[in-house]
Motif scaffolding. Structure first.
Motif, PDB file in Angstrom:
ATOM      1  N   ARG A   1      39.126 -38.025 -22.408  1.00 42.38           N
ATOM      2  CA  ARG A   1      39.922 -38.508 -23.537  1.00 42.38           C
ATOM      3  C   ARG A   1      39.359 -37.894 -24.825  1.00 42.38           C
ATOM      4  O   ARG A   1      38.174 -38.026 -25.105  1.00 42.38           O
ATOM      5  CB  ARG A   1      39.855 -40.023 -23.621  1.00 42.38           C
ATOM      6  CG  ARG A   1      40.602 -40.585 -24.823  1.00 42.38           C
ATOM      7  CD  ARG A   1      40.375 -42.081 -24.971  1.00 42.38           C
ATOM      8  NE  ARG A   1      41.023 -42.835 -23.921  1.00 42.38           N
ATOM      9  CZ  ARG A   1      42.284 -43.259 -23.960  1.00 42.38           C
ATOM     10  NH1 ARG A   1      43.030 -42.969 -25.012  1.00 42.38           N
ATOM     11  NH2 ARG A   1      42.795 -43.957 -22.972  1.00 42.38           N
TER      12      ARG A   1
ATOM     13  N   SER B   1      48.611 -46.270 -33.950  1.00 41.77           N
ATOM     14  CA  SER B   1      48.310 -45.874 -32.570  1.00 41.77           C
ATOM     15  C   SER B   1      49.296 -46.490 -31.567  1.00 41.77           C
ATOM     16  O   SER B   1      49.589 -45.873 -30.543  1.00 41.77           O
ATOM     17  CB  SER B   1      46.876 -46.233 -32.202  1.00 41.77           C
ATOM     18  OG  SER B   1      46.665 -47.620 -32.333  1.00 41.77           O
TER      19      SER B   1
ATOM     20  N   ALA C   1      51.415 -44.216 -29.008  1.00 38.00           N
ATOM     21  CA  ALA C   1      51.342 -44.489 -27.567  1.00 38.00           C
ATOM     22  C   ALA C   1      52.735 -44.738 -27.000  1.00 38.00           C
ATOM     23  O   ALA C   1      53.054 -44.275 -25.898  1.00 38.00           O
ATOM     24  CB  ALA C   1      50.432 -45.687 -27.306  1.00 38.00           C
TER      25      ALA C   1
ATOM     26  N   LYS D   1      54.483 -42.437 -24.199  1.00 43.68           N
ATOM     27  CA  LYS D   1      54.860 -43.072 -22.938  1.00 43.68           C
ATOM     28  C   LYS D   1      56.323 -42.746 -22.601  1.00 43.68           C
ATOM     29  O   LYS D   1      56.640 -42.413 -21.463  1.00 43.68           O
ATOM     30  CB  LYS D   1      54.653 -44.588 -23.019  1.00 43.68           C
ATOM     31  CG  LYS D   1      54.816 -45.277 -21.700  1.00 43.68           C
ATOM     32  CD  LYS D   1      54.288 -46.704 -21.757  1.00 43.68           C
ATOM     33  CE  LYS D   1      54.015 -47.153 -20.344  1.00 43.68           C
ATOM     34  NZ  LYS D   1      52.938 -48.099 -20.242  1.00 43.68           N
TER      35      LYS D   1
ATOM     36  N   THR E   1      45.120 -34.760 -27.295  1.00 46.30           N
ATOM     37  CA  THR E   1      45.421 -36.182 -27.142  1.00 46.30           C
ATOM     38  C   THR E   1      46.798 -36.370 -26.517  1.00 46.30           C
ATOM     39  O   THR E   1      46.984 -37.202 -25.629  1.00 46.30           O
ATOM     40  CB  THR E   1      45.338 -36.896 -28.512  1.00 46.30           C
ATOM     41  OG1 THR E   1      44.016 -36.741 -29.020  1.00 46.30           O
ATOM     42  CG2 THR E   1      45.692 -38.363 -28.399  1.00 46.30           C
TER      43      THR E   1
ATOM     44  N   TYR F   1      46.518 -35.477 -22.811  1.00 45.68           N
ATOM     45  CA  TYR F   1      45.771 -36.521 -22.112  1.00 45.68           C
ATOM     46  C   TYR F   1      46.648 -37.762 -21.910  1.00 45.68           C
ATOM     47  O   TYR F   1      46.710 -38.325 -20.814  1.00 45.68           O
ATOM     48  CB  TYR F   1      44.507 -36.889 -22.903  1.00 45.68           C
ATOM     49  CG  TYR F   1      43.712 -37.985 -22.248  1.00 45.68           C
ATOM     50  CD1 TYR F   1      42.753 -37.677 -21.284  1.00 45.68           C
ATOM     51  CD2 TYR F   1      43.934 -39.319 -22.573  1.00 45.68           C
ATOM     52  CE1 TYR F   1      42.028 -38.684 -20.666  1.00 45.68           C
ATOM     53  CE2 TYR F   1      43.215 -40.326 -21.959  1.00 45.68           C
ATOM     54  CZ  TYR F   1      42.263 -40.002 -21.005  1.00 45.68           C
ATOM     55  OH  TYR F   1      41.558 -41.005 -20.382  1.00 45.68           O
ATOM     56  N   SER F   2      47.347 -38.171 -22.966  1.00 49.25           N
ATOM     57  CA  SER F   2      48.169 -39.374 -22.911  1.00 49.25           C
ATOM     58  C   SER F   2      49.362 -39.205 -21.975  1.00 49.25           C
ATOM     59  O   SER F   2      49.690 -40.116 -21.211  1.00 49.25           O
ATOM     60  CB  SER F   2      48.653 -39.745 -24.315  1.00 49.25           C
ATOM     61  OG  SER F   2      47.558 -40.003 -25.159  1.00 49.25           O
TER      62      SER F   2
END
Length: 183
Positions: free
Chosen positions: A19, A103, A107, A111, A161, A164-165
């Motif tokens: 991360r 954040s 996210a 998603k 990031t 990774y996400s």
């Protein structure tokens, strides 16, 4: 094409990343300030990014049934479907950049993007890593006075990031590669 496939295979091994650390306040400002200039030309930059992706990594076109058979770059640039997708990519990046201090929103966007690409489009997540590299390359080429090494470093961190996400979402939904003969 075999060379590009080896590059894709090599990148797949790199998808198991740690991360990345969160952006600092200074990095967030660097990304947002540079993006403000890029987003003024979002349609052209988005098209440039996708064209470079498809020219350098032609296997990426397999996920776009509307234009995957278009070989001529000029014809591809004029494709309404390509232009529409370029606009969606740029708007998604814009939403991320505008919300770097939120954040939960970041996210949520990642998603949605991850689930759509994993479940609906069955895009191999390695292409997010490839696309990130292309984005960095295009920003550096198109905005050399804006994307200084410090700015490039902040963008690299942000895109790491993102990768990774999105990969975490793929893992969460249990994505498994399927046959590439879609569409």
């Amino acid at each position: 094409m075999e060379r590009k496939q080896r590059e894709v295979d090599h990148l797949e091994l790199e998808l198991e990343l740690e991360r990345p650390s969160p952006l600092t306040d200074e990095e967030r400002v660097l990304v947002q300030d540079s993006w403000a200039q890029v987003f003024q030309n979002c349609e052209d930059v988005g098209v440039t990014i996708l064209i470079k992706l498809f020219v350098n990594f032609p296997t990426a076109k397999q996920y776009f049934r509307q234009f995957k058979h278009i070989e001529d770059v000029r014809e591809l640039e004029q494709s309404p479907q390509l232009r529409k997708h370029a606009q969606r990519v740029m708007n998604a990046i814009n939403t991320l950049v505008e919300n770097l201090d939120n954040s939960e929103k970041v996210a949520s966007v990642l998603k949605l993007v991850g689930k759509a690409h994993a479940l609906k489009h069955n895009v191999d997540p390695v292409y997010f890593k490839i696309l990130s590299g292309v984005i960095l390359e295009v920003l550096g080429e198109e905005y050399p006075d804006v994307v200084t090494p410090e700015v490039g470093s902040a963008w690299t961190k942000l895109l790491a990031t993102l990768c990774y996400s999105v990969k975490a979402v793929y893992d969460e939904v249990g994505w498994k590669p399927q046959s590439a003969s879609t569409g």
